[in-house]
Design a protein around this motif. Structure first.
Motif, PDB file in Angstrom:
ATOM      1  N   PRO A  63       2.781 -12.282   0.496  1.00 16.57           N
ATOM      2  CA  PRO A  63       2.270 -11.351   1.511  1.00 16.57           C
ATOM      3  C   PRO A  63       2.923 -11.531   2.883  1.00 16.57           C
ATOM      4  O   PRO A  63       3.186 -10.542   3.576  1.00 16.57           O
ATOM      5  N   GLY A  64       3.202 -12.763   3.276  1.00 17.25           N
ATOM      6  CA  GLY A  64       3.782 -13.025   4.579  1.00 17.25           C
ATOM      7  C   GLY A  64       5.173 -12.473   4.771  1.00 17.25           C
ATOM      8  O   GLY A  64       5.648 -12.402   5.919  1.00 17.25           O
ATOM      9  N   ASP A  65       5.812 -12.088   3.686  1.00 18.83           N
ATOM     10  CA  ASP A  65       7.168 -11.543   3.784  1.00 18.83           C
ATOM     11  C   ASP A  65       7.182 -10.048   4.093  1.00 18.83           C
ATOM     12  O   ASP A  65       8.252  -9.487   4.302  1.00 18.83           O
ATOM     13  N   TYR A  66       6.005  -9.428   4.091  1.00 20.48           N
ATOM     14  CA  TYR A  66       5.930  -7.994   4.366  1.00 20.48           C
ATOM     15  C   TYR A  66       5.641  -7.760   5.838  1.00 20.48           C
ATOM     16  O   TYR A  66       4.854  -8.479   6.461  1.00 20.48           O
ATOM     17  N   ASP A  67       6.266  -6.725   6.382  1.00 25.98           N
ATOM     18  CA  ASP A  67       6.210  -6.480   7.820  1.00 25.98           C
ATOM     19  C   ASP A  67       5.104  -5.514   8.231  1.00 25.98           C
ATOM     20  O   ASP A  67       4.602  -5.585   9.358  1.00 25.98           O
ATOM     21  N   TYR A  68       4.759  -4.597   7.356  1.00 23.76           N
ATOM     22  CA  TYR A  68       3.805  -3.546   7.705  1.00 23.76           C
ATOM     23  C   TYR A  68       2.762  -3.429   6.590  1.00 23.76           C
ATOM     24  O   TYR A  68       3.091  -3.531   5.406  1.00 23.76           O
ATOM     25  N   TRP A  69       1.527  -3.174   7.011  1.00 30.22           N
ATOM     26  CA  TRP A  69       0.408  -3.105   6.070  1.00 30.22           C
ATOM     27  C   TRP A  69      -0.442  -1.860   6.323  1.00 30.22           C
ATOM     28  O   TRP A  69      -0.647  -1.463   7.473  1.00 30.22           O
ATOM     29  N   GLY A  70      -0.933  -1.283   5.243  1.00 31.22           N
ATOM     30  CA  GLY A  70      -1.925  -0.231   5.346  1.00 31.22           C
ATOM     31  C   GLY A  70      -3.302  -0.822   5.576  1.00 31.22           C
ATOM     32  O   GLY A  70      -3.484  -2.043   5.559  1.00 31.22           O
ATOM     33  N   GLN A  71      -4.279   0.045   5.732  1.00 32.80           N
ATOM     34  CA  GLN A  71      -5.624  -0.402   6.095  1.00 32.80           C
ATOM     35  C   GLN A  71      -6.450  -0.835   4.891  1.00 32.80           C
ATOM     36  O   GLN A  71      -7.490  -1.443   5.074  1.00 32.80           O
ATOM     37  N   GLY A  72      -5.999  -0.545   3.693  1.00 30.83           N
ATOM     38  CA  GLY A  72      -6.734  -0.934   2.500  1.00 30.83           C
ATOM     39  C   GLY A  72      -7.644   0.162   1.992  1.00 30.83           C
ATOM     40  O   GLY A  72      -8.187   0.953   2.761  1.00 30.83           O
ATOM     41  N   THR A  73      -7.816   0.165   0.672  1.00 29.36           N
ATOM     42  CA  THR A  73      -8.728   1.107   0.030  1.00 29.36           C
ATOM     43  C   THR A  73      -9.510   0.343  -1.037  1.00 29.36           C
ATOM     44  O   THR A  73      -8.926  -0.434  -1.796  1.00 29.36           O
ATOM     45  N   LEU A  74     -10.805   0.544  -1.077  1.00 31.87           N
ATOM     46  CA  LEU A  74     -11.676  -0.246  -1.944  1.00 31.87           C
ATOM     47  C   LEU A  74     -11.735   0.340  -3.348  1.00 31.87           C
ATOM     48  O   LEU A  74     -12.017   1.528  -3.533  1.00 31.87           O
ATOM     49  N   VAL A  75     -11.488  -0.524  -4.313  1.00 33.19           N
ATOM     50  CA  VAL A  75     -11.635  -0.185  -5.727  1.00 33.19           C
ATOM     51  C   VAL A  75     -12.766  -1.027  -6.299  1.00 33.19           C
ATOM     52  O   VAL A  75     -12.742  -2.256  -6.200  1.00 33.19           O
ATOM     53  N   THR A  76     -13.754  -0.365  -6.882  1.00 34.21           N
ATOM     54  CA  THR A  76     -14.880  -1.050  -7.500  1.00 34.21           C
ATOM     55  C   THR A  76     -14.961  -0.637  -8.959  1.00 34.21           C
ATOM     56  O   THR A  76     -15.049   0.558  -9.258  1.00 34.21           O
ATOM     57  N   VAL A  77     -14.913  -1.619  -9.837  1.00 33.94           N
ATOM     58  CA  VAL A  77     -14.971  -1.364 -11.277  1.00 33.94           C
ATOM     59  C   VAL A  77     -16.284  -1.922 -11.804  1.00 33.94           C
ATOM     60  O   VAL A  77     -16.525  -3.129 -11.736  1.00 33.94           O
ATOM     61  N   SER A  78     -17.105  -1.046 -12.328  1.00 31.85           N
ATOM     62  CA  SER A  78     -18.405  -1.474 -12.847  1.00 31.85           C
ATOM     63  C   SER A  78     -18.307  -1.781 -14.338  1.00 31.85           C
ATOM     64  O   SER A  78     -17.531  -1.157 -15.062  1.00 31.85           O
ATOM     65  N   SER A  79     -19.129  -2.717 -14.762  1.00 33.95           N
ATOM     66  CA  SER A  79     -19.091  -3.128 -16.175  1.00 33.95           C
ATOM     67  C   SER A  79     -20.050  -2.302 -17.020  1.00 33.95           C
ATOM     68  O   SER A  79     -20.834  -1.532 -16.526  1.00 33.95           O
TER      69      SER A  79
END
Length: 121
Positions: A105-121
């Motif tokens: 991860p530290g080798d990447y310069d730019y990041w998005g804000q993230g999107t939540l994935v939830t998988v229910s059983s």
């Protein structure tokens, strides 16, 4: 470059989702693009990476055969198709742009804000 991830949501185990990451700013095609994820209480981990032209991809063992990374440079977008989802895939998923085909991860310069994935059983 600015990154905007989308496509997360709630899905049942065995289902599918496709994440998108749209980029703006400097030339998208000049960046290696990666997807990472972070589950609650855990460190951010590598998921997949794709080369500038899309000809090379690499996956974490935990997702190999189930997830597919792709990119459309004409649309400044990278995708993560996720099939056969499992509860352990639940996490916030981040896209990232960098200069090298790397899993760190530290080798990447730019990041998005993230999107939540939830998988229910």
């Amino acid at each position: 470059v600015q990154l905007q991830a989308s496509g997360g949501g709630l899905v049942q185990a065995g289902g599918s989702l496709r994440l998108s990451c749209a980029a703006s700013g400097r030339a998208f095609s000049s960046y290696v693009m990666g997807w990472f994820r972070q589950a609650p209480g855990k460190e951010r981990e590598f998921v997949a990476v794709i080369s500038r032209g899309g000809g090379s991809t690499y996956y974490a063992e935990s997702v190999k055969g189930r997830f597919t990374i792709s990119r459309e440079n004409a649309k400044n977008t990278v995708y993560l198709q996720m099939n056969s989802l499992k509860p352990e895939d639940t996490a916030v998923y981040y896209c990232a742009a960098g200069a090298s085909l790397t899993v760190i991860p530290g080798d990447y310069d730019y990041w998005g804000q993230g999107t939540l994935v939830t998988v229910s059983s």
